[in-house]
Design an enzyme around this catalytic site. Structure first.
Site, PDB file in Angstrom:
ATOM      1  N   PRO A  92       7.249   1.555  -9.855  1.00  0.00           N
ATOM      2  CA  PRO A  92       6.424   0.932 -10.761  1.00  0.00           C
ATOM      3  C   PRO A  92       7.129   1.186 -12.063  1.00  0.00           C
ATOM      4  O   PRO A  92       7.703   2.150 -12.330  1.00  0.00           O
ATOM      5  CB  PRO A  92       5.195   1.797 -10.772  1.00  0.00           C
ATOM      6  N   SER A 121       3.094  -1.390 -12.137  1.00  0.00           N
ATOM      7  CA  SER A 121       2.694  -0.536 -12.948  1.00  0.00           C
ATOM      8  C   SER A 121       1.470  -0.629 -14.164  1.00  0.00           C
ATOM      9  O   SER A 121       0.980  -1.985 -14.007  1.00  0.00           O
ATOM     10  CB  SER A 121       3.802  -0.450 -14.101  1.00  0.00           C
ATOM     11  N   THR A 171       0.626   8.760 -11.333  1.00  0.00           N
ATOM     12  CA  THR A 171       1.565   9.292 -12.164  1.00  0.00           C
ATOM     13  C   THR A 171       1.349  10.702 -12.907  1.00  0.00           C
ATOM     14  O   THR A 171       0.199  10.483 -13.685  1.00  0.00           O
ATOM     15  CB  THR A 171       2.327   8.310 -13.082  1.00  0.00           C
ATOM     16  N   SER A 262      10.068  12.391  -8.009  1.00  0.00           N
ATOM     17  CA  SER A 262      10.559  11.859  -9.216  1.00  0.00           C
ATOM     18  C   SER A 262      10.817  12.407 -10.646  1.00  0.00           C
ATOM     19  O   SER A 262       9.667  13.199 -10.666  1.00  0.00           O
ATOM     20  CB  SER A 262       9.934  10.377  -9.273  1.00  0.00           C
ATOM     21  N   HIS A 264      10.913  10.262 -13.289  1.00  0.00           N
ATOM     22  CA  HIS A 264      10.637   9.165 -14.185  1.00  0.00           C
ATOM     23  C   HIS A 264      12.031   8.541 -14.557  1.00  0.00           C
ATOM     24  O   HIS A 264      12.119   8.184 -15.587  1.00  0.00           O
ATOM     25  CB  HIS A 264       9.809   9.718 -15.341  1.00  0.00           C
ATOM     26  N   ARG A 267      13.498   9.963 -17.607  1.00  0.00           N
ATOM     27  CA  ARG A 267      12.945   9.349 -19.014  1.00  0.00           C
ATOM     28  C   ARG A 267      11.929  10.499 -19.743  1.00  0.00           C
ATOM     29  O   ARG A 267      11.473  10.246 -20.450  1.00  0.00           O
ATOM     30  CB  ARG A 267      12.232   8.014 -18.604  1.00  0.00           C
ATOM     31  N   ASP A 295      12.355   8.633  -5.906  1.00  0.00           N
ATOM     32  CA  ASP A 295      13.341   7.788  -6.404  1.00  0.00           C
ATOM     33  C   ASP A 295      13.913   8.445  -7.718  1.00  0.00           C
ATOM     34  O   ASP A 295      13.952   9.581  -7.763  1.00  0.00           O
ATOM     35  CB  ASP A 295      12.321   6.961  -7.127  1.00  0.00           C
ATOM     36  N   ARG A 299      21.748   4.185  -6.470  1.00  0.00           N
ATOM     37  CA  ARG A 299      22.705   2.953  -6.911  1.00  0.00           C
ATOM     38  C   ARG A 299      23.392   2.371  -5.815  1.00  0.00           C
ATOM     39  O   ARG A 299      24.482   1.496  -5.928  1.00  0.00           O
ATOM     40  CB  ARG A 299      23.684   3.409  -8.065  1.00  0.00           C
ATOM     41  N   ARG A 319      15.897   0.379 -12.152  1.00  0.00           N
ATOM     42  CA  ARG A 319      16.575  -0.370 -13.229  1.00  0.00           C
ATOM     43  C   ARG A 319      17.303  -1.398 -12.473  1.00  0.00           C
ATOM     44  O   ARG A 319      17.332  -2.636 -13.190  1.00  0.00           O
ATOM     45  CB  ARG A 319      17.290   0.666 -13.876  1.00  0.00           C
TER      46      ARG A 319
END
Length: 369
Positions: A92, A121, A171, A262, A264, A267, A295, A299, A319
């Protein structure tokens, strides 16, 4: 290019030749406006935890297996009773209209094309119903930032149910906004409205920063809130933002049907551990009671393999998908998933694993540099 309130939204619709996701980020930076890119790419404070999310994958190594008679690995899996063609899902992520004029609608189309799962989201650019409909029947979750206004929560949960989503992601790690320096430097305010706020709130989020928007969300969340959401909806409730075994067990005890490990994407709490570094301990505490989602920092296909082998049942990417969206719309999103799936297939074969179940049983070497 569409310009809304001075903000340039991309309209690209094309397949991408993805070399790697780091290169993709550099390409996306060239076409996403500075404020939007800073919001999407940035972490909190000096971004130490954001960087740790990548470094953490060096802490474990995959053991090559050669004499296993393995070819053509199979990526299919089944989580929450949902058959999926890939263990990857779209996390999300708010305001995807910052990357592309069609926002979450194109993301949903791209994810559906690879047989994956998408999580919407609360702060999406497009509505729950429109995003769900654009996914052509592919499974979706809806992520809830629990509001202080219970009527708002009910309205979103009800629309999600009507739209056919398969689960609710609650969340719990965003009761206050992380100190995001990129947004401050860029004086970033959302140039486009958020569809769910437009529909069910007095404020559509346009012209505000993320900290102002978070101010309408619950400033404290406990296991009783998890129970309240779980009791209200008959959809499975997955609790997102879990980084400790204790919180995982509290959430399950309160009625959670899934645990989402996670931070976030680096962030929120800067100085906290990388999500991958805590995944194994959380998964061991959960001990198969409910599925574990993960998550933060994915990559490479090898990252996906390591996450699955450390206890994750589904692995989220965020991302890079948004960068693919900016560069190629729905086809760009599809390209990102296909690239990671391809890398994962290579790793699976070289590690002697035929199925996702085999990957989950693979042994990793624990090494700290």
């Amino acid at each position: 290019m569409v310009v809304v309130n001075g903000y340039k939204q991309n309209e690209n619709e094309k397949k991408l030749n993805v070399l790697n996701l780091d290169q993709l980020e550099k390409q996306a930076k060239e076409i996403i406006p500075t404020g939007g890119f800073g919001y999407i790419s940035g972490g909190s404070e000096d971004e130490w935890t954001l960087r740790e999310n990548r470094r953490a994958f060096t802490h474990k190594q995959i053991v090559p297996r050669a004499l296993t008679n393995i070819e053509k690995p199979e990526l299919e899996t089944n989580v929450f009773g949902i058959p999926l063609k890939t263990p990857l899902f779209m996390v999300p992520a708010a305001a995807q209209g910052l990357a592309h004029v069609k926002g979450e609608v194109d993301t949903a189309k791209g994810v559906a094309a690879v047989g994956g799962l998408m999580a919407q989201s609360t702060y999406s650019s497009t509505s729950i119903a429109d995003t769900a409909a654009s996914g052509t029947g592919a499974p979706q979750f809806f992520q809830l930032y629990m509001s202080k206004d219970w009527d708002f929560n009910e309205a979103l949960l009800d629309e999600a149910k009507r739209a056919g989503v398969k689960g609710i992601i609650l969340t719990v790690d965003a009761t206050v906004d992380g100190y995001r320096e990129a947004d401050i430097i860029n004086n970033f305010q959302f140039p486009i409205p958020m569809a769910n706020l437009t529909k069910y709130s007095e404020d559509d989020g346009q012209g505000k920063g993320i900290a102002e928007i978070y101010a309408s969300a619950a400033q404290k969340i406990g296991s009783d809130d998890v129970a309240r959401i779980a009791n209200y909806t008959d959809l499975p409730v997955i609790v997102k933002g879990i980084e400790s075994p204790e919180d995982a067990l509290y959430a399950i005890g309160a009625g959670a049907s899934g645990i989402y490990v996670s931070n976030h994407g680096g962030r929120q709490l800067n100085g906290g551990p990388a999500s991958f570094d805590v995944l194994e301990d959380v998964a061991k505490a959960v001990n198969g009671k409910v599925p574990v989602i993960f998550d933060s920092g994915i990559r490479r296909g090898s990252d996906v393999f390591k996450a699955l082998a450390s206890g994750a049942d589904l692995v989220g990417i965020g991302r890079p998908v948004i960068y693919g969206l900016a560069l190629g719309g729905a086809q760009g999103v599809q390209s990102v998933f296909e690239h990671l799936d391809h890398e994962l297939e290579i790793i699976m074969q070289l590690a002697g694993t035929k199925t996702i179940s085999d990957v989950k049983n693979a042994k990793l070497l624990n090494i700290r540099y």
